[in-house]
Design an enzyme around this catalytic site. Structure first.
Site: not given
Ligand code: UD1
Length: 420
Positions: A399, A117, A122, A22-23, A307
């Site tokens: 999902r 969420c 996030r 998925k990711n 995950d």
């Molecule tokens: C992706 C995965 C999700 C997985 C996560 C962590 C996809 C579609 N989803 O989510 O399944 O659980 O990686 O492995 O690939 N953060 C910030 N600022 C930002 C972005 C992130 O503070 O601009 C923080 C988030 O709140 C979180 C951490 O960084 O605490 C990691 O999040 P991130 O790696 O961005 O997760 P996703 O990319 O949303």
């Protein structure tokens, strides 16, 4: 809303095929916005999140055709809208992945802010910081990120403050058609980031270092078309292996890759599972034994993935001994704890640490799925529990897990979906 009814206490036995990740599929689908030539993407998992991204691309004017055998063709030659509306972003945060491609090719994008969420706040500040470094003006208006570049994006050196998967992917996609070189330091090293880079390189991008913490992108003038096969889903793989552990069963998973989930395989081995691997398969045999509790601490790849945290916690609830689970990636990712406790689990929470004392046998109960991986942990618990477990709000599972009840039934589980 559909429910899943599970009659547990049956050791899983048999073979299943793992779907595409998925990711990886989600960013690869949005990356097709970077080219006006058609792209063919294979091994696309059959999931709600994939359908959501496909309708988002369709709303933007792309022609999206679903082929037999898990293939999708995207022709983004006719894109004429640059907006990701609230209704779609609200249901799937990964919609924010259209930001980088739209800015890179069209110089403008309007994407609803994802907002909070179920698993924490996030934010997307790191995505926006990267776009701004490449010359994009960003403002937030009426709940939307309004982003616009007056001229072609400029390559830049970007140091990510934290490791973010979609943040790295968005910036990498924005840099593909930018002028000059972009370097992303402290990039996410997840295999899905590398898969996206491989796909983009097939279309003509010049990306090196994906899969390491420094990614270098040499901007090109345009991308062409191409065909790509999405890598297997390491989280789906880990979830079915954990299902074998919790039910003391024996499974073989095909169409997967053991090198994608080494940290998970090591932990599953610690529980007592005998693991064998080939290039594209993994088998796990518990030989009927009760699993041993394991300590895990989540962190970005290649460490133990957040995950898989909920699923390993489910294993710990029935294991021998005490397992300490530390969640360092997301705040508030313990919503499954209360539900597992309803099934008789002994879990004490202290901030981001959960102390699980194995109880040997869980009891079936009505429970509520709260997010994707939490739902997976409740299914695992239900498979190991006595009598009937009814999991409400099962839409979360659709999902991220392709044909879950069919695959579990193939392994001998007694699982049934009921519409209500
Ligand atoms: C992706 C995965 C999700 C997985 C996560 C962590 C996809 C579609 N989803 O989510 O399944 O659980 O990686 O492995 O690939 N953060 C910030 N600022 C930002 C972005 C992130 O503070 O601009 C923080 C988030 O709140 C979180 C951490 O960084 O605490 C990691 O999040 P991130 O790696 O961005 O997760 P996703 O990319 O949303």
């Amino acid at each position: 809303m559909d429910k899943l009814i599970i009659h547990g206490n049956v050791p899983l036995q048999g073979e299943v095929r793992i779907s595409g990740a998925k990711n990886a599929a989600l960013p690869i689908l949005t990356a097709s916005l970077l080219t006006s030539a058609p792209v063919h993407i294979h091994n696309i998992p059959h999931l709600h999140d994939v359908t959501t991204i496909m309708s988002l691309l369709g709303q933007m004017g792309a022609r999206v055709t679903l082929h037999e055998n898990l293939g999708v063709e995207v022709d983004a030659g006719s894109v004429n809208s640059f907006q990701a509306p609230y209704d779609l972003v609200r249901t799937m945060r990964a919609s924010v992945l259209v930001l980088g491609p739209l800015l890179s090719r069209f110089g403008r994008a309007e994407v609803s802010l994802p907002g909070g969420c179920a698993i924490g706040t996030r934010p997307v500040d790191q995505h926006l910081k990267g776009m701004q470094a490449m010359g994009v003006d960003v403002c937030i208006e009426n709940g939307y990120i309004q982003a616009q570049a007056k001229k072609r994006l400029q390559g830049a050196t970007i140091v990510m403050d934290i490791v973010t998967v979609t943040g790295t992917e968005n910036i990498m996609m924005a840099a593909v058609l930018a002028k000059g070189q972009t370097i992303i330091h402290n990039a996410a090293r997840e295999p899905e980031v590398e898969d996206l880079a491989n796909f983009l390189n097939i279309l003509g991008a010049k990306i090196t270092g994906a899969g390491t913490s420094t990614i270098v992108i040499e901007g090109v003038n345009e991308l062409g078309g191409g065909s790509y096969h999405v890598l297997p889903d390491r989280i789906e793989t880990g979830t079915y292996l954990a299902a074998a552990v919790i039910t003391r069963g024996k499974v073989k998973l095909k169409n997967t890759r053991p090198d994608l989930l080494e940290s998970v395989l090591l932990k599953l081995e610690e529980t007592g599972g005998e693991i064998n691997t080939g290039q594209d398969w993994i088998s796990l045999d518990m030989k009927g034994n009760r699993p041993r509790a394991v300590n895990i601490s989540t962190a970005p790849y290649p460490a133990f993935p957040t995950d898989m945290q909920a699923q390993m916690m489910a294993v710990n609830t029935v294991a021998e001994g005490v397992g300490i689970v530390t969640e360092t990636v997301f705040e508030n990712r313990f919503m499954h704890v209360q539900e597992l406790q309803r099934m008789g689990a002994d879990i004490a929470l202290k901030g981001n640490i959960a102390i699980c004392t194995g109880v040997g046998q869980l009891q079936g109960a009505p429970v509520m799925a709260t997010d994707l991986r939490a739902s997976a942990s409740l299914i695992l618990a239900g498979l190991a529990a006595e009598k009937e477990t009814v999991i409400n709000r099962i839409y979360h599972i659709d999902r991220g897990y392709s044909c879950i009840e069919e695959k579990l039934s193939q392994l001998g589980a007694r699982v049934q979906r009921m519409a209500s």
